[in-house]
Design an enzyme around this catalytic site. Structure first.
Site, PDB file in Angstrom:
ATOM      1  N   GLU A 166      46.518  50.941  43.656  1.00 33.17           N
ATOM      2  CA  GLU A 166      45.459  50.273  42.892  1.00 33.17           C
ATOM      3  C   GLU A 166      44.857  49.094  43.664  1.00 33.17           C
ATOM      4  OE1 GLU A 166      46.528  49.375  38.809  1.00 33.17           O
ATOM      5  OE2 GLU A 166      44.994  47.842  38.694  1.00 33.17           O
ATOM      6  N   HIS A 169      37.078  44.169  40.935  1.00 30.24           N
ATOM      7  CA  HIS A 169      37.383  45.590  41.125  1.00 30.24           C
ATOM      8  C   HIS A 169      36.215  46.300  41.785  1.00 30.24           C
ATOM      9  CE1 HIS A 169      41.164  46.854  39.635  1.00 30.24           C
ATOM     10  NE2 HIS A 169      41.030  46.317  38.444  1.00 30.24           N
TER      11      HIS A 169
HETATM   12  C1  MEV Z   1      45.234  46.375  35.465  1.00 32.18           C
HETATM   13  O1  MEV Z   1      45.977  47.140  36.373  1.00 32.18           O
HETATM   14  C2  MEV Z   1      46.128  45.331  34.809  1.00 32.18           C
HETATM   15  C3  MEV Z   1      45.464  44.503  33.716  1.00 32.18           C
HETATM   16  O2  MEV Z   1      44.927  45.369  32.734  1.00 32.18           O
HETATM   17  C4  MEV Z   1      46.563  43.630  33.127  1.00 32.18           C
HETATM   18  C5  MEV Z   1      46.135  42.854  31.892  1.00 32.18           C
HETATM   19  O3  MEV Z   1      45.232  43.309  31.161  1.00 32.18           O
HETATM   20  O4  MEV Z   1      46.754  41.816  31.651  1.00 32.18           O
HETATM   21  C6  MEV Z   1      44.333  43.681  34.252  1.00 32.18           C
END
Ligand code: MEV
Length: 422
Positions: free
Chosen positions: A83, A374
């Protein structure tokens, strides 16, 4: 030939022979077959003995998160995952957590629970007393199975017995509490459980069925805590993170995602160091739900000076000896980069990074959102795939972000246009 997945003796074939069968079964091209046959830094021989029916290898990127100060010590943290943004987020969060010796973390002793299920008991209550009466005998027999562990100060330490009501009647569940020291512990605990089973049958006059470790590692907790100063992140961010934490504390839908963010950091280290990450996940989520309601593993509060303080508590069954930690050449390197010698220190780092990862996610969510970061990374990846190099990567990515069209075909077009104009 008729397509079938019924393949007796498949495991006895060579990798090439297996791959040929799969290639025909799935209609793989030469290129696809070759993609599988790259054994990278694991090597063909090791891959073939690590699991069964191997036909290839799959690589994930190995990165290091920087800036980590944990228990007054500098760490570069190896992370393996698919990721984007996770490593960057962890490294960025760690910058705000270097004061006062950095993130603090402390792991309990490495106590794991082995379960021995006793059925067909007419008098489970009496059988329970008999098991406890013979505790020392059971511990002695268990400890005869692992003299090395005992010499290191570990081994079976205690016996507990519980009666549970099930839909097929009561059962006696015997728990063997084992200090597994620097191992994850499954092998040692399972061996001991199997070894003492006949003795427990003799003591109870019942029948032993399952003999297996519990991944609910509640006697192997690790805690991490940190203070982030308000002047470093701003009062608004402190309040935002506190509100985000309160949301997770009150709502299991949010708590699961909150914990997912923590596990982003923890599992990435688990993969880099070849831990049993399924056991870690199972244990963490069971712990999050221990009250009967799924809750966040971490909590963020404001202290009396307005600073942000975060705490995390979860079980972590990890090892630095045994299993793939010592056989995978890259896992060995990961442990060397970390400079850890004990399972406790590894668990402490993992918890600290989990807390930092959580902070990074909440900070982004409570401010600009996570999509911006992202999208930037995603756009850069697409630009690279389209053939952009050097400064052109960011140029192509920027144009795609501005247009709101992050697609491979568009990246190719943009790159062509830029190169034409040169
Ligand atoms: C994404 O991999 C993780 C998050 O969704 C964690 C969160 O929402 O605290 C960003």
């Amino acid at each position: 030939m008729k397509k079938t997945s019924r393949l007796p003796g498949f495991y006895k074939l060579s990798i090439d022979e297996r791959l040929k069968i799969v290639r025909e079964f799935a209609g793989l091209t030469e290129e696809e077959t070759l993609a599988l046959k790259n054994f990278g830094n694991l090597g063909e021989k090791l891959a073939d003995v690590m699991i069964e029916n191997v036909i290839g290898c799959m690589s994930y990127p190995f990165a290091v998160a920087v800036n980590f100060m944990i228990n007054d010590k500098e760490y570069l943290v190896p992370m393996v995952l698919e990721e984007p943004s996770v490593v960057a987020a962890a490294s960025n969060a760690a910058r705000f957590m270097r004061r006062d010796g950095g993130i603090k973390a402390k792991a309990e002793a490495s106590l794991m629970i082995g379960q021995i299920q006793v059925i067909n008991l007419l008098n489970p209550n009496y059988a329970k007393m008999l098991v406890l009466e013979h505790k020392n005998e059971i511990l002695d027999l268990a400890n005869q199975q692992d003299s090395v562990l005992v010499r290191l100060g570990g081994g079976a330490k205690d016996v507990e017995a519980r009666i549970i009501d099930t839909r097929i009647g009561p059962m006696l569940i015997v728990h063997l509490i084992v200090d597994v020291k620097d191992a994850m512990g499954a092998n040692a605990v399972n061996t001991m459980c199997e070894a003492v089973a006949p003795l427990i049958e003799k003591i109870t006059a019942g029948k032993v069925l399952l003999r297996i470790i519990s991944n609910n590692a509640v006697k192997r907790l690790v805690r991490a805590w940190v203070k982030v100063y308000k002047e470093d992140i701003g009062e608004e961010v402190v309040d935002g993170i506190v509100a985000a934490s309160a949301f997770a504390e009150a709502d299991p839908y949010r708590a699961v995602t909150h914990n997912k963010g923590i596990m982003n950091g923890i599992i990435a280290i688990a993969l880099a160091t070849a831990q049993d990450h399924r056991a870690i996940e199972a244990g963490a989520h069971a712990y999050a739900a221990r009250t009967g309601t799924y809750r966040p593993l971490s909590v963020w509060e404001k202290d009396d000076e307005g600073n942000l303080v975060g705490t995390l508590e979860l079980p972590l069954a990890v090892g630095v000896v045994g299993g793939a930690t010592r056989t995978h050449p890259v896992a060995k390197v990961a442990l060397k980069i970390l400079g850890v010698k004990t399972a406790k220190e590894l668990a402490e780092i993992m918890a600290a990074v989990g807390l930092a990862q959580n902070f990074a996610a909440l900070r982004a969510l409570a401010t600009e959102g996570i999509q911006k970061g992202h999208m930037k990374l995603h756009a850069r990846n697409i630009a690279i795939m389209a053939g952009a190099k050097g400064e052109l990567i960011d140029k192509v990515a920027e144009i795609m972000i501005k247009e709101g069209k992050i697609r491979y075909s568009r990246a190719v077009e943009i790159l062509k246009n830029i190169l034409k104009k040169r």
